[in-house]
Design a protein around this motif. Structure first.
Motif, PDB file in Angstrom:
ATOM      1  N   LEU A 228       0.827  -1.202   0.000  1.00 22.32           N
ATOM      2  CA  LEU A 228       0.000   0.000   0.000  1.00 22.32           C
ATOM      3  C   LEU A 228       0.865   1.257   0.000  1.00 22.32           C
ATOM      4  O   LEU A 228       0.593   2.212  -0.744  1.00 22.32           O
ATOM      5  CB  LEU A 228      -0.924  -0.005   1.219  1.00 22.32           C
ATOM      6  CG  LEU A 228      -1.808   1.233   1.396  1.00 22.32           C
ATOM      7  CD1 LEU A 228      -2.706   1.438   0.182  1.00 22.32           C
ATOM      8  CD2 LEU A 228      -2.641   1.119   2.672  1.00 22.32           C
ATOM      9  N   VAL A 229       1.905   1.264   0.818  1.00 21.08           N
ATOM     10  CA  VAL A 229       2.797   2.427   0.866  1.00 21.08           C
ATOM     11  C   VAL A 229       3.469   2.638  -0.487  1.00 21.08           C
ATOM     12  O   VAL A 229       3.554   3.770  -0.993  1.00 21.08           O
ATOM     13  CB  VAL A 229       3.839   2.250   1.986  1.00 21.08           C
ATOM     14  CG1 VAL A 229       4.949   3.296   1.867  1.00 21.08           C
ATOM     15  CG2 VAL A 229       3.167   2.345   3.348  1.00 21.08           C
ATOM     16  N   ARG A 230       3.942   1.557  -1.097  1.00 21.24           N
ATOM     17  CA  ARG A 230       4.602   1.695  -2.403  1.00 21.24           C
ATOM     18  C   ARG A 230       3.615   2.138  -3.478  1.00 21.24           C
ATOM     19  O   ARG A 230       3.944   2.956  -4.348  1.00 21.24           O
ATOM     20  CB  ARG A 230       5.266   0.376  -2.793  1.00 21.24           C
ATOM     21  CG  ARG A 230       6.458  -0.012  -1.917  1.00 21.24           C
ATOM     22  CD  ARG A 230       7.262  -1.137  -2.554  1.00 21.24           C
ATOM     23  NE  ARG A 230       6.462  -2.346  -2.719  1.00 21.24           N
ATOM     24  CZ  ARG A 230       6.405  -3.329  -1.829  1.00 21.24           C
ATOM     25  NH1 ARG A 230       7.086  -3.232  -0.684  1.00 21.24           N
ATOM     26  NH2 ARG A 230       5.679  -4.407  -2.058  1.00 21.24           N
ATOM     27  N   ALA A 231       2.383   1.605  -3.436  1.00 20.92           N
ATOM     28  CA  ALA A 231       1.380   1.989  -4.430  1.00 20.92           C
ATOM     29  C   ALA A 231       1.026   3.466  -4.294  1.00 20.92           C
ATOM     30  O   ALA A 231       0.927   4.191  -5.295  1.00 20.92           O
ATOM     31  CB  ALA A 231       0.132   1.125  -4.272  1.00 20.92           C
ATOM     32  N   PRO A 244      -3.262  12.521   1.175  1.00 16.10           N
ATOM     33  CA  PRO A 244      -2.261  11.763   1.940  1.00 16.10           C
ATOM     34  C   PRO A 244      -2.798  10.392   2.343  1.00 16.10           C
ATOM     35  O   PRO A 244      -3.995  10.104   2.206  1.00 16.10           O
ATOM     36  CB  PRO A 244      -2.005  12.649   3.157  1.00 16.10           C
ATOM     37  CG  PRO A 244      -3.209  13.516   3.270  1.00 16.10           C
ATOM     38  CD  PRO A 244      -3.722  13.724   1.880  1.00 16.10           C
ATOM     39  N   LEU A 245      -1.902   9.563   2.829  1.00 15.72           N
ATOM     40  CA  LEU A 245      -2.258   8.217   3.288  1.00 15.72           C
ATOM     41  C   LEU A 245      -2.271   8.221   4.812  1.00 15.72           C
ATOM     42  O   LEU A 245      -1.263   8.537   5.450  1.00 15.72           O
ATOM     43  CB  LEU A 245      -1.250   7.193   2.765  1.00 15.72           C
ATOM     44  CG  LEU A 245      -1.438   5.743   3.228  1.00 15.72           C
ATOM     45  CD1 LEU A 245      -2.793   5.194   2.802  1.00 15.72           C
ATOM     46  CD2 LEU A 245      -0.310   4.860   2.690  1.00 15.72           C
ATOM     47  N   VAL A 291      -8.850   2.010   1.994  1.00 16.92           N
ATOM     48  CA  VAL A 291      -8.029   1.155   1.127  1.00 16.92           C
ATOM     49  C   VAL A 291      -7.586  -0.055   1.940  1.00 16.92           C
ATOM     50  O   VAL A 291      -7.004   0.076   3.005  1.00 16.92           O
ATOM     51  CB  VAL A 291      -6.820   1.931   0.564  1.00 16.92           C
ATOM     52  CG1 VAL A 291      -7.283   2.899  -0.504  1.00 16.92           C
ATOM     53  CG2 VAL A 291      -6.076   2.694   1.652  1.00 16.92           C
ATOM     54  N   MET A 292      -7.868  -1.249   1.427  1.00 21.36           N
ATOM     55  CA  MET A 292      -7.636  -2.469   2.192  1.00 21.36           C
ATOM     56  C   MET A 292      -7.049  -3.554   1.289  1.00 21.36           C
ATOM     57  O   MET A 292      -7.762  -4.440   0.810  1.00 21.36           O
ATOM     58  CB  MET A 292      -8.944  -2.937   2.820  1.00 21.36           C
ATOM     59  CG  MET A 292      -8.758  -3.872   3.989  1.00 21.36           C
ATOM     60  SD  MET A 292     -10.271  -3.969   4.977  1.00 21.36           S
ATOM     61  CE  MET A 292      -9.770  -5.200   6.182  1.00 21.36           C
ATOM     62  N   PRO A 293      -5.725  -3.513   1.065  1.00 20.89           N
ATOM     63  CA  PRO A 293      -5.088  -4.504   0.186  1.00 20.89           C
ATOM     64  C   PRO A 293      -4.709  -5.794   0.912  1.00 20.89           C
ATOM     65  O   PRO A 293      -3.764  -6.476   0.531  1.00 20.89           O
ATOM     66  CB  PRO A 293      -3.841  -3.756  -0.284  1.00 20.89           C
ATOM     67  CG  PRO A 293      -3.465  -2.912   0.892  1.00 20.89           C
ATOM     68  CD  PRO A 293      -4.781  -2.491   1.529  1.00 20.89           C
ATOM     69  N   TRP A 340      -3.033  -1.246  -7.805  1.00 21.51           N
ATOM     70  CA  TRP A 340      -3.428  -0.411  -6.669  1.00 21.51           C
ATOM     71  C   TRP A 340      -3.112   1.061  -6.929  1.00 21.51           C
ATOM     72  O   TRP A 340      -3.912   1.939  -6.597  1.00 21.51           O
ATOM     73  CB  TRP A 340      -2.754  -0.903  -5.391  1.00 21.51           C
ATOM     74  CG  TRP A 340      -3.548  -1.989  -4.746  1.00 21.51           C
ATOM     75  CD1 TRP A 340      -3.371  -3.337  -4.880  1.00 21.51           C
ATOM     76  CD2 TRP A 340      -4.693  -1.815  -3.910  1.00 21.51           C
ATOM     77  NE1 TRP A 340      -4.338  -4.018  -4.167  1.00 21.51           N
ATOM     78  CE2 TRP A 340      -5.154  -3.108  -3.558  1.00 21.51           C
ATOM     79  CE3 TRP A 340      -5.365  -0.704  -3.417  1.00 21.51           C
ATOM     80  CZ2 TRP A 340      -6.268  -3.309  -2.742  1.00 21.51           C
ATOM     81  CZ3 TRP A 340      -6.474  -0.895  -2.593  1.00 21.51           C
ATOM     82  CH2 TRP A 340      -6.919  -2.185  -2.269  1.00 21.51           C
ATOM     83  N   THR A 341      -1.968   1.326  -7.525  1.00 19.37           N
ATOM     84  CA  THR A 341      -1.651   2.719  -7.860  1.00 19.37           C
ATOM     85  C   THR A 341      -2.688   3.278  -8.828  1.00 19.37           C
ATOM     86  O   THR A 341      -3.160   4.416  -8.674  1.00 19.37           O
ATOM     87  CB  THR A 341      -0.245   2.820  -8.474  1.00 19.37           C
ATOM     88  OG1 THR A 341       0.722   2.357  -7.519  1.00 19.37           O
ATOM     89  CG2 THR A 341       0.082   4.256  -8.849  1.00 19.37           C
TER      90      THR A 341
END
Length: 397
Positions: A228-231, A244-245, A291-293, A340-341
């Motif tokens: 999620l952080v990378r996406a 922001p996330l 967002v829930m990957p 995801w991105t």
């Protein structure tokens, strides 16, 4: 029907199991024909609560500790012995015999020795399927717990919190399908739509501006937060600045990949830690999307709560999460970083993409109620009693 419910989880600070137990007991009491008793009784809980919430005070009061014992060991020894003493008194009073109760409900992965028909709640099987995601002590405890399920024979029935986990329990634990019943969880009563202007005080208190991407849950490997952080980091800088996330949830364990991704990520990621329950509805309502990957869930409480407030949700393809999210929720494979991105980018750029999901959310979430979950537990209790009756004679109902 007299139902004895283990409520030991209520003596500790609230957790997912604690919330489930409290809401299920409340809903069971509203069903006709049931007499619900709690084990241990409410007057025993302060011992466990004292141990959990005032450990620091005890440690200070017991300094210096006796030779060879740490303050923590002394504290747990004194308070735990008192707690176990009162638990034994309950057993001696025949709470776990047909003279006092007809069926025993255990929602906390700790079976008491009893000949009563037993109903066990299984939330997920991640400890068995993916032990690498959990601390070793937890894996050992849960493996021992699941091994005991087979020993109870026809006197035991299982309730799961989703159909996906029911199928897993049948396949992985070898349980008879007619003794595994699907229940559910439900959003908290505070989770309902509201006007953004009414959430301004909560946003100010949390230091947030509406429009962020939100993840809710403990920071642990199965949540797939490194991806999620990378996406999110792959979005254009203007989108990251506007959206922001935000990560809401306690620090977990064993997720070095997430920490590495976090160190390499651009600015704009906020970890709030635990959020006060009164602020959570506003946290959901003011998000652009949840967002829930996740790699794996048993239910997905943040998903149903986000839908209850009329928010948008993006999820992985995990079967339990998809079951709870509904067909109108976009799904992206948990390992598809580019996907995801792209989904985050579209959510930020296209206001209309998730609008139908938002408008349909409260009605969808309304299908999940604690009464429905309690009715499944009641049905499981009846199945457990019938199974025991066939083996050992009639049981009062």
């Amino acid at each position: 029907m007299r139902v004895l419910v283990s409520t030991r989880s209520l003596a500790k600070p609230p957790t997912g199991i604690g919330h489930y137990t409290a809401e299920t007991v409340r809903a069971l009491r509203q069903l006709p024909g049931l007499q619900v008793r709690e084990f241990p009784a409410r007057w025993v809980r302060p011992l466990a609560r004292y141990r959990e919430r005032h450990l620091d005070w005890w440690l200070g009061a017991l300094q210096p500790p006796p030779p060879g014992l740490s303050g923590q060991r002394v504290t747990h020894s004194l308070v735990s012995r008192l707690e176990r003493f009162f638990l034994r008194q309950h057993s001696k009073q025949s709470w776990f015999t047909p003279a006092r109760n007809d069926v025993y409900l255990e929602p906390n992965h700790e079976l008491m020795p009893t000949s009563l028909p037993t109903v066990v709640v299984v939330y997920d099987l991640s400890v068995l399927r993916f032990p690498q995601w959990h601390p070793e002590g937890r894996v050992a405890h849960h493996r021992a717990f699941f091994e005991t399920l087979a020993e109870r024979g026809q006197s035991l029935t299982v309730v799961t919190i989703s159909e996906a986990i029911r199928q897993e329990a049948i396949q992985s634990l070898g349980l008879p399908p007619d003794r595994v019943i699907t229940g559910c969880c439900a959003p908290r009563t505070l989770m309902r739509p509201g006007l953004p202007s009414a959430d301004a005080p909560q946003m100010a208190r949390l230091g947030l501006t509406p429009g962020y991407f939100l993840h809710v849950g403990t920071l642990e490997p199965r949540k797939n937060l490194a991806l999620l952080v990378r996406a999110w980091s792959g979005l254009d800088s203007a989108i990251r600045l506007a959206h922001p996330l935000v990560l809401a949830g306690g620090q977990g364990w064993g997720d070095e990949a997430f920490q590495d991704a976090l160190r390499q990520a651009p600015a704009g990621i906020h970890h709030l830690g635990y959020v006060d329950e009164a602020d959570i509805p506003a946290l959901y309502r003011c998000a652009l999307s949840l967002v829930m990957p996740t790699h794996y869930e048993g239910f997905g409480m943040p998903v149903i709560e986000m839908r209850a407030v009329g928010g948008a949700v993006l999820t992985s393809l995990d079967p339990a999460v998809r079951e709870i999210a509904g067909d109108d929720t976009p799904g992206i494979a948990a390992d598809d970083q580019a996907g995801w991105t792209a989904a985050l980018d579209r959510a930020a750029a296209d206001d209309n993409w998730l609008a139908p999901q938002r408008s349909a959310g409260p009605a969808w979430a309304g299908r999940f109620t604690w009464r429905r979950g309690a009715e499944a537990v009641r049905d499981a209790c009846r199945v457990a009693i019938v199974g025991t009756s066939a083996r050992s004679g009639p049981v009062a109902a």
